[in-house]
Design a protein around this motif. Structure first.
Motif, short mmCIF file in Angstrom:
data_model
loop_
_atom_site.label_atom_id
_atom_site.label_comp_id
_atom_site.label_asym_id
_atom_site.label_seq_id
_atom_site.Cartn_x
_atom_site.Cartn_y
_atom_site.Cartn_z
N LEU A 23 0.85 -1.19 0.00
CA LEU A 23 0.00 0.00 0.00
C LEU A 23 0.89 1.24 0.00
O LEU A 23 1.83 1.34 0.80
CB LEU A 23 -0.91 0.01 1.23
CG LEU A 23 -1.81 1.24 1.38
CD1 LEU A 23 -2.85 1.30 0.26
CD2 LEU A 23 -2.51 1.24 2.74
N VAL A 24 0.61 2.17 -0.89
CA VAL A 24 1.38 3.42 -0.99
C VAL A 24 0.53 4.57 -0.47
O VAL A 24 -0.65 4.70 -0.83
CB VAL A 24 1.79 3.70 -2.45
CG1 VAL A 24 2.61 4.99 -2.53
CG2 VAL A 24 2.59 2.53 -3.01
N ILE A 25 1.12 5.39 0.39
CA ILE A 25 0.44 6.54 0.98
C ILE A 25 1.40 7.71 1.00
O ILE A 25 2.61 7.54 1.22
CB ILE A 25 -0.04 6.24 2.42
CG1 ILE A 25 -1.13 5.17 2.41
CG2 ILE A 25 -0.57 7.48 3.10
CD1 ILE A 25 -1.58 4.75 3.79
N ARG A 26 0.88 8.91 0.78
CA ARG A 26 1.69 10.12 0.95
C ARG A 26 1.47 10.65 2.36
O ARG A 26 0.34 10.83 2.80
CB ARG A 26 1.32 11.19 -0.07
CG ARG A 26 2.28 12.40 -0.04
CD ARG A 26 1.87 13.42 -1.07
NE ARG A 26 0.59 14.03 -0.76
CZ ARG A 26 0.44 15.04 0.10
NH1 ARG A 26 1.48 15.55 0.74
NH2 ARG A 26 -0.76 15.54 0.33
N SER A 27 2.57 10.88 3.08
CA SER A 27 2.49 11.35 4.46
C SER A 27 2.36 12.86 4.49
O SER A 27 3.04 13.58 3.76
CB SER A 27 3.74 10.93 5.23
OG SER A 27 3.71 11.44 6.54
N ASN A 28 1.45 13.35 5.34
CA ASN A 28 1.31 14.79 5.55
C ASN A 28 2.08 15.17 6.80
O ASN A 28 1.86 14.60 7.87
CB ASN A 28 -0.17 15.16 5.72
CG ASN A 28 -0.96 14.96 4.45
OD1 ASN A 28 -0.55 15.40 3.39
ND2 ASN A 28 -2.09 14.28 4.55
N LYS A 29 2.96 16.14 6.68
CA LYS A 29 3.72 16.60 7.83
C LYS A 29 2.82 17.46 8.73
O LYS A 29 2.20 18.41 8.29
CB LYS A 29 4.93 17.44 7.38
CG LYS A 29 5.94 16.62 6.59
CD LYS A 29 6.63 15.62 7.49
CE LYS A 29 7.57 14.73 6.70
NZ LYS A 29 6.89 13.76 5.89
N ARG A 30 2.76 17.07 10.01
CA ARG A 30 1.88 17.77 10.94
C ARG A 30 2.63 18.06 12.23
O ARG A 30 3.69 17.50 12.50
CB ARG A 30 0.63 16.93 11.22
CG ARG A 30 -0.12 16.60 9.93
CD ARG A 30 -1.20 15.57 10.15
NE ARG A 30 -0.68 14.41 10.84
CZ ARG A 30 -1.41 13.65 11.68
NH1 ARG A 30 -2.65 13.98 11.94
NH2 ARG A 30 -0.89 12.60 12.26
N ASN A 31 2.04 18.90 13.06
CA ASN A 31 2.71 19.26 14.30
C ASN A 31 2.55 18.15 15.36
O ASN A 31 1.82 17.19 15.17
CB ASN A 31 2.19 20.60 14.84
CG ASN A 31 0.71 20.57 15.12
OD1 ASN A 31 0.16 19.54 15.51
ND2 ASN A 31 0.05 21.69 14.90
#
Length: 400
Positions: free
Chosen positions: A366-374
């Motif tokens: 499974l491929v996912i794009r990670s969102n940078k969060r605080n």
């Protein structure tokens, strides 16, 4: 003589008037009129600026875009003598951004020809499994592997304050000798598997660092810029007991480098067994641009690829025209791939819908794009990537 002079003057004056207002004047201005008509009636779609370059660079980019079927226009910038805008139709923006990202990635790969895969290693069974998968990937990409072992020194022990300097030095020496012996043993094991043709013959090395695992892994990757980080993860029952402290989850959340997380219970052994990849996406511009990074790793492999989009009750239906444009683009760019698009009407959670699709369709990765969060968001609203690590047996490829 005087009437003749007046007569010629009158004729000359009339010719000037005729020339000024005649059809010849309109012909002189025809290109400008045609341009205005073109801009007013033909180019009804809104143009957006894709990039600002020098004229020479802009022309090169325009040619490359038009080879991809993306119409591009060059416009001057007011009050700026150097630099022009490269503009495209707004509808072409997602495809153009994906193409730009692919160009950037290819340029980086050429610039950094001696790339390597970073494999954090702790001598556990799951890190050994991830190491073998990394060997096979490194063989296909013709790159080397760096194994990183992070340990806590005696000074990190809570009772270290009770030890004398001599005792601390002795403990440090014993630990160093143990680490060296363990590394020699695992090196011998890898070389034996290479000699038996179980692993590809690629260059590999070990380095050690003292400190907190996730911090040292992130620091080293920032310093050296590896091509990819490959990490093993514990089995599901073990991970649930260690949700907050998972090293892999922390690296995925913070890393600027793509991370390939391989669960202990995964059936993936090498990339010959990679038959079906699913990319969970909202078809946003960043997701499409990130896809170009993924193809740098798997472009020469043959597999089925499915773009999955889960539509919740609060979300609008995906525009059919936009979806058709995406299908045409990917079929043109990656003809070797069997690409499918799956739109799921999800009344349940995204996690459950993804897990259901993975199980029913034999998805290998499974491929996912990670969102940078605080930090607050990571603690109280874990990302889908973090949740999948603690949930699935399927390898997870996280693009950052």
């Amino acid at each position: 003589a005087l009437p003749i002079c007046v007569s010629f003057s009158m004729i000359s004056f009339e010719m000037q008037i005729y020339k000024k207002y005649s059809i010849f004047c309109l012909l002189d201005k025809l290109p400008l009129l045609l341009l205005k008509i073109y801009l007013t009636y033909i180019m009804k779609e809104k143009l957006v600026t894709l990039a600002i370059h020098t004229l020479g660079e802009a022309v090169q980019l325009q040619k490359k875009l038009e080879k991809e079927g993306i119409q591009a226009f060059i416009r001057k910038i007011r009050n700026l003598s150097v630099g022009v805008r490269v503009r495209i139709k707004e509808a072409d923006l997602p495809l153009a951004l994906a193409f730009i990202e692919r160009l950037r990635t290819e340029k980086e790969n050429q610039k950094n020809a001696k790339k390597f895969i970073l494999v954090p290693f702790d001598f556990s069974d799951y890190s050994l499994k991830a190491s073998r998968v990394a060997f096979h990937l490194a063989g296909k990409l013709n790159v080397s592997i760096v194994f990183l072992y992070v340990y806590l020194g005696p000074e990190a022990n809570s009772f270290s304050v009770l030890l004398s300097s001599e005792e601390t030095e002795k403990a440090q020496k014993e630990l160093s000798n143990k680490i060296i012996n363990d590394i020699y043993n695992i090196e011998d094991q890898f070389r034996s598997e290479i000699n038996q043709k179980d692993l590809p013959d690629i260059s590999f090395s070990f380095i050690t660092r003292s400190g907190i695992s996730e911090d040292e892994i992130l620091d080293y990757s920032n310093e050296t810029n590896p091509l990819l980080i490959v990490m093993g993860t514990r089995g599901k029952s073990k991970k649930e007991k260690d949700l907050i402290g998972s090293v892999t989850a922390e690296v995925i959340e913070k890393s600027m480098i793509p991370v390939f997380a391989i669960p202990e219970d995964s059936s993936l052994r090498d990339f010959d067994g990679l038959k079906h990849i699913a990319y969970a996406t909202n078809f946003g511009q960043k997701d499409l641009a990130a896809f170009a990074k993924l193809m740098c790793f798997i472009k020469d492999m043959h597999f089925d690829l499915t773009f999955i989009h889960v539509i919740t009750e609060q979300e609008e239906e995906l525009n059919e025209e936009k979806l058709n444009n995406l299908k045409d683009y990917f079929k043109k760019q990656y003809p070797q791939l069997c690409i499918n698009f799956k739109i799921i009407q999800g009344n349940k959670s995204l996690l459950k819908e993804l897990d259901k699709y993975i199980m029913e369709n034999n998805v290998n990765t499974l491929v996912i794009r990670s969102n940078k969060r605080n930090m607050f968001a990571r603690l109280f609203a874990p990302s889908i990537a973090r949740k999948m690590i603690f949930h699935a047996k399927t390898p997870l490829f996280v693009l950052n």
